[in-house]
Design a protein around this motif. Structure first.
Motif, PDB file in Angstrom:
ATOM      1  N   LEU A  48      39.927 -54.172 -47.138  1.00 39.76           N
ATOM      2  CA  LEU A  48      39.718 -55.580 -46.791  1.00 39.76           C
ATOM      3  C   LEU A  48      40.948 -56.210 -46.155  1.00 39.76           C
ATOM      4  O   LEU A  48      40.966 -57.405 -45.896  1.00 39.76           O
ATOM      5  CB  LEU A  48      39.353 -56.377 -48.057  1.00 39.76           C
ATOM      6  CG  LEU A  48      38.089 -55.935 -48.794  1.00 39.76           C
ATOM      7  CD1 LEU A  48      37.974 -56.678 -50.130  1.00 39.76           C
ATOM      8  CD2 LEU A  48      36.848 -56.179 -47.951  1.00 39.76           C
TER       9      LEU A  48
ATOM     10  N   THR B 237      40.380 -58.244 -43.020  1.00 40.81           N
ATOM     11  CA  THR B 237      39.341 -59.274 -43.078  1.00 40.81           C
ATOM     12  C   THR B 237      39.996 -60.591 -43.465  1.00 40.81           C
ATOM     13  O   THR B 237      40.760 -60.659 -44.415  1.00 40.81           O
ATOM     14  CB  THR B 237      38.259 -58.905 -44.124  1.00 40.81           C
ATOM     15  OG1 THR B 237      37.740 -57.616 -43.808  1.00 40.81           O
ATOM     16  CG2 THR B 237      37.135 -59.923 -44.119  1.00 40.81           C
TER      17      THR B 237
ATOM     18  N   THR C 151      32.615 -59.093 -40.280  1.00 35.10           N
ATOM     19  CA  THR C 151      31.644 -58.854 -41.334  1.00 35.10           C
ATOM     20  C   THR C 151      32.010 -57.602 -42.129  1.00 35.10           C
ATOM     21  O   THR C 151      32.406 -56.584 -41.555  1.00 35.10           O
ATOM     22  CB  THR C 151      30.239 -58.679 -40.728  1.00 35.10           C
ATOM     23  OG1 THR C 151      29.917 -59.858 -39.992  1.00 35.10           O
ATOM     24  CG2 THR C 151      29.202 -58.447 -41.812  1.00 35.10           C
ATOM     25  N   ILE C 152      31.892 -57.696 -43.435  1.00 37.39           N
ATOM     26  CA  ILE C 152      32.182 -56.542 -44.284  1.00 37.39           C
ATOM     27  C   ILE C 152      30.982 -55.606 -44.275  1.00 37.39           C
ATOM     28  O   ILE C 152      29.844 -56.029 -44.471  1.00 37.39           O
ATOM     29  CB  ILE C 152      32.517 -56.998 -45.718  1.00 37.39           C
ATOM     30  CG1 ILE C 152      33.843 -57.752 -45.704  1.00 37.39           C
ATOM     31  CG2 ILE C 152      32.592 -55.813 -46.672  1.00 37.39           C
ATOM     32  CD1 ILE C 152      34.236 -58.332 -47.035  1.00 37.39           C
TER      33      ILE C 152
ATOM     34  N   LYS D 297      36.876 -52.021 -36.575  1.00 38.85           N
ATOM     35  CA  LYS D 297      35.724 -51.362 -37.174  1.00 38.85           C
ATOM     36  C   LYS D 297      35.236 -50.282 -36.221  1.00 38.85           C
ATOM     37  O   LYS D 297      35.349 -50.389 -35.022  1.00 38.85           O
ATOM     38  CB  LYS D 297      34.583 -52.345 -37.411  1.00 38.85           C
ATOM     39  CG  LYS D 297      34.862 -53.380 -38.450  1.00 38.85           C
ATOM     40  CD  LYS D 297      33.765 -54.396 -38.659  1.00 38.85           C
ATOM     41  CE  LYS D 297      32.444 -54.035 -38.146  1.00 38.85           C
ATOM     42  NZ  LYS D 297      31.416 -55.033 -38.411  1.00 38.85           N
TER      43      LYS D 297
ATOM     44  N   GLU E  72      35.751 -63.115 -41.459  1.00 38.67           N
ATOM     45  CA  GLU E  72      35.464 -62.205 -40.350  1.00 38.67           C
ATOM     46  C   GLU E  72      36.520 -61.100 -40.314  1.00 38.67           C
ATOM     47  O   GLU E  72      37.661 -61.317 -40.758  1.00 38.67           O
ATOM     48  CB  GLU E  72      35.432 -62.955 -39.019  1.00 38.67           C
ATOM     49  CG  GLU E  72      36.700 -63.690 -38.649  1.00 38.67           C
ATOM     50  CD  GLU E  72      36.576 -64.414 -37.321  1.00 38.67           C
ATOM     51  OE1 GLU E  72      37.630 -64.658 -36.730  1.00 38.67           O
ATOM     52  OE2 GLU E  72      35.453 -64.717 -36.875  1.00 38.67           O
TER      53      GLU E  72
ATOM     54  N   PRO F 145      35.006 -50.482 -42.347  1.00 43.71           N
ATOM     55  CA  PRO F 145      36.326 -50.904 -41.870  1.00 43.71           C
ATOM     56  C   PRO F 145      37.423 -50.010 -42.418  1.00 43.71           C
ATOM     57  O   PRO F 145      37.395 -49.633 -43.582  1.00 43.71           O
ATOM     58  CB  PRO F 145      36.453 -52.324 -42.444  1.00 43.71           C
ATOM     59  CG  PRO F 145      35.617 -52.297 -43.671  1.00 43.71           C
ATOM     60  CD  PRO F 145      34.499 -51.322 -43.401  1.00 43.71           C
TER      61      PRO F 145
ATOM     62  N   TYR G 140      39.950 -65.178 -43.569  1.00 42.78           N
ATOM     63  CA  TYR G 140      39.193 -66.425 -43.630  1.00 42.78           C
ATOM     64  C   TYR G 140      40.118 -67.561 -43.224  1.00 42.78           C
ATOM     65  O   TYR G 140      41.343 -67.414 -43.204  1.00 42.78           O
ATOM     66  CB  TYR G 140      38.622 -66.668 -45.034  1.00 42.78           C
ATOM     67  CG  TYR G 140      39.646 -67.002 -46.094  1.00 42.78           C
ATOM     68  CD1 TYR G 140      39.760 -68.300 -46.598  1.00 42.78           C
ATOM     69  CD2 TYR G 140      40.512 -66.032 -46.614  1.00 42.78           C
ATOM     70  CE1 TYR G 140      40.694 -68.609 -47.580  1.00 42.78           C
ATOM     71  CE2 TYR G 140      41.439 -66.333 -47.587  1.00 42.78           C
ATOM     72  CZ  TYR G 140      41.534 -67.622 -48.072  1.00 42.78           C
ATOM     73  OH  TYR G 140      42.454 -67.930 -49.041  1.00 42.78           O
TER      74      TYR G 140
END
Length: 581
Positions: free
Chosen positions: A379, A382, A334-335, A2, A332, A29, A384
């Motif tokens: 995304l 990102t 954070t968006i 980011k 993670e 991002p 999880y």
């Protein structure tokens, strides 16, 4: 990764993508400082809730705008006329007083002069199964066969609330249901009460006025019981027959259907409809009452339709993006605020780039996958955590859990994201014969150490295409979206788009010139058994797999090589390895 946008470009980005409130600092991002961003047009403030009205696809519209002409009457095809004649003959044969009405989309499409093969017939005084039995009996009496007669039981879990009778007439499937009146409970889109209804009650329970029209087979006329279905069709408006909030709370899926039809026909969403669609109660109802499969089906229809960018922009403008594309509870990094706008920006450029390229470049399924991959590109980093501490991209969760699409869809989109990063390192070499940057090829470094510098690009590209197979052009498209474009005016979106088109064509031509277009169909010159014989191994294992991959690297570097030459190379390479050890 980011970073915070603080340059003049960031001001340009924030001007186009900030929501109604403007944050002092926005982190985005995976952005590109010179990425073509959709233009923000007029912002309209609407009382509770408020949202901006603009369309990401407006400044870069490549597809031709369609002006819809609404006909004064419906013209039947020969097959439709024969079908309706048989149904009317059935009424006369049994002296039935039933009114037969074709409902919904068929009427809309026929008035727009479009072909439609989805005929749903509503009956005013009998069940569909009862009438189909009459039709079958009549057909047998005149020596014709009734084919494919079946009954589709009601299945509330699959949003099928009425028993439907189906039969095949003249190679067209016809569905028969009764006119109905419905009442809903607070926490379900399954009607709590159903009864025979009047045509007017049935029309008002429909999702949109343009879908509430009937064609009365008995009289050969179009019936508009809401008194505005035809006028809304002519004026290009998406309106609900009843107050929109009540309509959406009864069945929240209607929100997505309104968006889909608005995008498909390029109609204007009614202002009251937009306010209702964006309110918290409707968003909560959409999340609670509608199955994820149904949401995924609507999204799939939008992405596969003629205006995917407009549809996704509506979803974003109505603050439904994260309701539709639901995220896991924890992820993670954070968006960032405004990430959904960046998703649409990538989708917009991919859509326009697809239209600039040759029509035969992508199949319908490849186009669909490319648009999903582009939409979720911001995304891709990102993640999880799932069971056993395994870390997975959230894109996998969105496709498999939020949209309930096939596992294969999720796997392909993730593969495209990973492959696009690999393609990025090869684009400079393929587009302009630049040398490979060693920092960018960790993904295959072990296989090219013994390959001459002149052959490394062919080897790496060959391995990548063998991994992607027919999807390699889709992966190239996604990588082109990520690749920086060197132009002086970053706001010249058309120039950026054409430069990306030119880069795609250049790289595609280079790959074809290298003879790699169908490289995944090339059979290895040697087998695992050959490797075991040369290495004097008694069984397979990781070592055999490693040497098979190295042998394929040699084969890609030496496209005219023979099996004997490859085995000779293997002996020599293994001899060097033994001496070093």
């Amino acid at each position: 990764m980011k970073f915070t946008l603080k340059t003049a470009t960031s001001h340009f980005f924030l001007t186009r993508f900030s929501l109604l409130r403007t944050p002092t600092v926005t982190t985005i991002p995976l952005p590109l400082l010179n990425y073509p961003l959709p233009t923000r047009t007029t912002t309209t403030t609407i009382s509770t809730p408020s949202f901006p009205i603009y369309c990401a696809c407006a400044p870069m519209s490549i597809a031709t705008q369609h002006i819809l002409q609404v006909r004064d009457k419906i013209e039947l095809s020969d097959i439709e006329r024969r079908i309706f004649d048989r149904l009317l003959a059935t009424l006369r044969h049994f002296n039935l007083q039933t009114q037969l009405r074709v409902a919904g989309g068929w009427v809309r499409d026929k008035l727009l002069g479009k072909d439609c093969y989805d005929i749903d017939i509503a009956l005013d005084n009998m069940m569909g199964t009862e009438f189909v039995d009459k039709v079958r009996e009549y057909l047998l009496s005149i020596g014709e066969d009734a084919q494919g007669v079946c009954v589709i039981e009601s299945n509330p879990d699959q949003s099928k609330h009425l028993e439907t009778a189906r039969m095949n007439l003249f190679d067209m499937w016809i569905d028969f249901v009764n006119l109905r009146s419905e009442e809903y409970t607070e926490n379900s889109r399954i009607p709590s009460k159903q009864s025979f209804g009047t045509p007017e009650e049935d029309a008002y329970r429909r999702d949109l006025t343009i879908n509430s029209l009937f064609y009365n087979i008995n009289t050969g006329s179009v019936e508009d019981f809401t008194k505005r279905g035809i006028s809304d069709l002519k004026s290009g408006r998406i309106v609900t027959p009843l107050p929109p909030k009540a309509t959406f709370l009864d069945d929240p899926l209607r929100v997505l259907r309104a968006i889909r039809f608005g995008a498909r026909f390029e109609f204007t969403l009614d202002e009251d409809l937009k306010v209702a669609a964006a309110c918290g109660d409707v968003k909560d109802a959409l999340a609670a009452k509608i199955s994820r499969e149904r949401i995924g089906t609507e999204v799939d229809l939008m992405i596969s339709g003629n205006q995917p960018v407009k549809a996704m922009t509506y979803i974003c403008d109505l603050t439904l993006f994260w309701t539709v594309f639901n995220l896991p509870p924890e992820f993670e990094p954070t968006i960032s605020d405004g990430c959904e706008r960046l998703c649409i920006a990538y989708l917009d450029t991919a859509w326009n780039l697809v239209h600039l390229l040759k029509e035969s470049t992508f199949t319908d399924e490849e186009r669909r996958l490319s648009l999903f991959a582009a939409l979720f590109l911001p995304l891709k980093n990102t993640t999880y955590q799932v069971k056993k501490a395994k870390v997975v991209p959230v894109v996998n969760y969105i496709i498999r859990d939020s949209l309930k699409r096939k596992s294969k869809d999720a796997e392909m989109v993730l593969d495209l994201h990973r492959a696009s990063q690999k393609f990025l390192s090869l684009i400079p070499c393929l587009a302009s014969n630049e040398g490979l940057q060693s920092d960018d090829i960790d993904w295959m470094r072990r296989l090219i150490n013994d390959v001459s510098a002149a052959s490394r690009v062919r080897v790496l590209t060959g391995f990548l295409l063998r991994e992607l197979k027919d999807l390699w052009r889709v992966a190239l498209l996604i990588s082109i979206l990520l690749h920086p474009i060197d132009i002086n005016n970053i706001e010249d979106e058309s120039l950026q788009l054409h430069k990306r088109r030119d880069m795609f064509n250049t790289v595609e031509s280079a790959i074809i010139k290298l003879g790699l277009n169908k490289v995944w169909e090339v059979k290895p010159l040697i087998s695992g058994k050959d490797v075991m014989n040369v290495l004097q191994l008694k069984g397979g294992g990781p070592l055999v797999k490693e040497w098979l991959e190295k042998s394929m690297a040699w084969q890609l570097a030496n496209p005219s090589g023979t099996s004997e030459e490859c085995i000779d190379w293997l002996r020599e390479a293994n001899s060097k390895r033994v001496k070093l050890e």
